[in-house]
Design a protein around this motif. Structure first.
Motif, short mmCIF file in Angstrom:
data_model
loop_
_atom_site.label_atom_id
_atom_site.label_comp_id
_atom_site.label_asym_id
_atom_site.label_seq_id
_atom_site.Cartn_x
_atom_site.Cartn_y
_atom_site.Cartn_z
N ALA A 33 0.49 -1.27 -0.24
CA ALA A 33 0.08 0.37 0.08
C ALA A 33 1.06 1.47 0.15
O ALA A 33 0.93 2.10 -0.71
N ILE A 34 1.50 1.52 0.60
CA ILE A 34 2.93 2.28 0.76
C ILE A 34 3.35 2.75 -0.71
O ILE A 34 3.93 3.82 -0.92
N ALA A 35 3.90 1.51 -0.96
CA ALA A 35 5.18 1.51 -2.04
C ALA A 35 3.63 2.13 -3.65
O ALA A 35 3.88 3.02 -4.02
N LEU A 36 2.66 1.79 -3.50
CA LEU A 36 1.59 2.30 -4.59
C LEU A 36 1.24 4.60 -3.83
O LEU A 36 1.14 5.36 -4.39
N MET A 37 1.24 4.63 -2.55
CA MET A 37 1.14 5.38 -1.80
C MET A 37 2.39 6.46 -2.83
O MET A 37 2.06 7.96 -3.43
N VAL A 38 3.05 6.01 -2.63
CA VAL A 38 4.27 6.72 -2.86
C VAL A 38 4.83 6.86 -4.21
O VAL A 38 6.06 7.46 -4.79
#
Length: 94
Positions: A33-38
């Motif tokens: 999720a963090i990879a997608l957010m950044v």
């Protein structure tokens, strides 16, 4: 130009919100999720602020691709029964 800027902002904010939703729902691990957010803010930085095609491909679109792959795998592993919502109990029903 105005429409393009609105689309750009919506695209970046939208993928951030999708990452938050996927993480909060537990569909994927938080690192995905963090990879997608950044990924899309990094894409903007690599494409506009410091024009670097290498950084854009590896960080921006690379993280988007990796996260999309992980989400796709989570969807494929979800059984058909898990897609259905539970029945809603009506008030006063026994």
């Amino acid at each position: 130009m105005v429409a393009g800027l609105i689309w750009l902002a919506g695209h970046i904010v939208g993928l951030i919100l999708i990452g938050v939703a996927l993480g909060c729902a537990g569909i994927v691990k938080w690192w995905v999720a963090i990879a997608l957010m950044v990924s899309q803010p990094l894409h903007f930085i690599a494409a506009v602020v410091i024009p670097s095609r290498l950084l854009d491909v590896t960080l921006g679109w690379g993280l988007t691709t990796l996260a999309s792959l992980m989400v796709s795998m989570a969807i494929l592993r979800t059984s058909n029964d898990d897609w259905d919502l539970p029945p809603v109990a009506r008030a006063g029903a026994r």
